[in-house]
Motif scaffolding. Structure first.
Motif: not given
Length: 413
Positions: A352-373
């Motif tokens: 299971r892919p986990c983050t430390p604050d238990m919420m998913p990562i959803i949204g645009p990548a800050p360093k690249h255009r037209n890349l989404w997480f």
């Protein structure tokens, strides 16, 4: 090949993202190194958890920490050799799980959870996949009155704050509803709103077939070949080079492999889990999925048989399988419910892919255009796949998102 969007990862999240984009008129290619839902999305408890407003936190009471430290429980285990590498993640996870922080996170997380059943219903209806859904809810069953009363009080609070629905079952009522469970239980908490999926892999494949019916394309390829190409992206697939205007990384526990190569250093880790299927002995029947709360394992009726699942194993993602929790759970589960022979040749394991604050990562990548997480859903990938798919598609196509995406963006780290 050329397309508007390439989606990397064909688990339930990636398939849902690709499907929602295709429904909005974008040409989409979905890429995975394997078939659809053959990794983490293949094996889980099969729950669409409308009650799951509090993501699974790190315990803060001394008794639980001591039990886990001894490394002998079913609900949590760890590889000692991995602790040095996992320590920074575990420290942050512990910090975010403090009651005050956990409560704040729950009120953000609930904005996603509240849509999980309706979004699955919409896709399942369109995909002709409603036969995979069972509206029985699921049960936490209790061996002690103390644990039962704590969980009843907690459920009452969650109902007041988040509107989740439940029933309190005494021992007699539980025996009527689950007559094949051993009469050692003092009651149960029945969450009534969640939907049970009797074949999570089958449901994801049904969503994939809808995506393909609408004109989407699914090909095999290695996500590590993703590279910028002008304002868009390119990568290699088994069917040749692919150029896309935008890319979505929905690689679950492998997301950090690609994001790190692109210059992102995200606090990601995995919780591994195991399952095994059993034939119910004789005429035994399990009417609801049940969590043996004090023992820490889960039994769920599936198309293949009764699925026994374990809790979390903290280890490196690619470490050797160690299904010791399954071995600990099986004899206890057999005492609670009449399980016959194993139906799988070996235990299944997923990460299971986990983050430390238990919420998913959803949204645009800050360093690249037209890349989404779109990753980091931990225990709720199946629950939140269609919700995430709709949210990402709305952001990419410029629609007003039906949920405010700000709390889930990568910039919070």
């Amino acid at each position: 090949m050329r397309c508007d969007v390439v989606v990397l990862g064909a688990g339930i999240v990636g398939v849902s993202v690709a499907l929602h984009l295709q429904k909005r008129g974008r040409s989409v290619v979905l890429v995975d190194r394997r078939g659809a839902a053959e990794e983490t999305s293949f094996g889980n408890a099969g729950l669409i958890q409308r009650e799951g407003v509090y993501p699974y936190g790190f315990p803060h009471d001394f008794g639980a920490l001591l039990r886990y430290g001894l490394n002998r429980t079913i609900d949590a285990a760890y590889h000692p050799s991995a602790l040095v590498k996992l320590a920074p993640f575990l420290w942050k996870y512990w910090h975010h799980s403090k009651p005050a922080h956990h409560n704040e996170i729950a009120h953000l997380y609930a904005k996603l959870i509240e849509h999980c059943v309706t979004e699955h219903d919409a896709l399942a209806e369109e995909a002709g996949a409603t036969s995979f859904l069972r509206r029985t809810g699921w049960m936490k069953v209790f061996r002690t009155e103390r644990e039962r009363d704590i969980r009843f009080a907690e459920a009452a609070r969650w109902k007041r704050e988040f509107g989740v629905e439940y029933r309190e079952l005494d021992a007699g009522t539980l025996q009527v509803e689950e007559p094949h469970l051993a009469p050692v239980l003092v009651g149960a908490l029945h969450w009534t709103q969640p939907v049970c999926v009797n074949d999570p892999h089958g449901l994801t494949v049904a969503y994939l077939h809808l995506f393909q019916k609408l004109g989407g394309k699914f090909v095999q390829g290695n996500a590590m070949s993703l590279a910028p190409e002008g304002a868009g992206w390119q990568m290699r697939t088994v069917e040749g080079p692919l150029s896309a205007g935008a890319a979505v990384i929905a690689l679950g526990p492998w997301a950090d492999v690609v994001t790190r190569a692109l210059g992102y250093h995200l606090p990601l880790a995995v919780k591994r889990g195991y399952h095994m299927h059993y034939r119910p002995a004789g005429e035994a029947r399990l009417n609801h999925p049940v969590l043996d709360t004090e023992r820490g394992y889960f039994l769920a009726p599936m198309q293949r048989g009764i699925r026994l699942t374990t809790g979390a194993e903290f280890a490196l993602r690619d470490a050797i399988k160690t299904p010791v929790q399954l071995g600990r759970a099986e004899p206890i589960a057999r005492d609670l419910f009449p399980l016959a022979e194993r139906l799988d040749t070996e235990p299944w394991m997923g990460a299971r892919p986990c983050t430390p604050d238990m919420m998913p990562i959803i949204g645009p990548a800050p360093k690249h255009r037209n890349l989404w997480f779109s990753f980091g859903h931990a225990h709720h990938g199946l629950t939140l796949g269609p919700v995430t798919g709709r949210l990402v598609a709305e952001m990419i196509t410029g629609e007003t998102p039906f949920v405010d995406p700000a709390p889930y963006r990568v910039e919070r780290f």
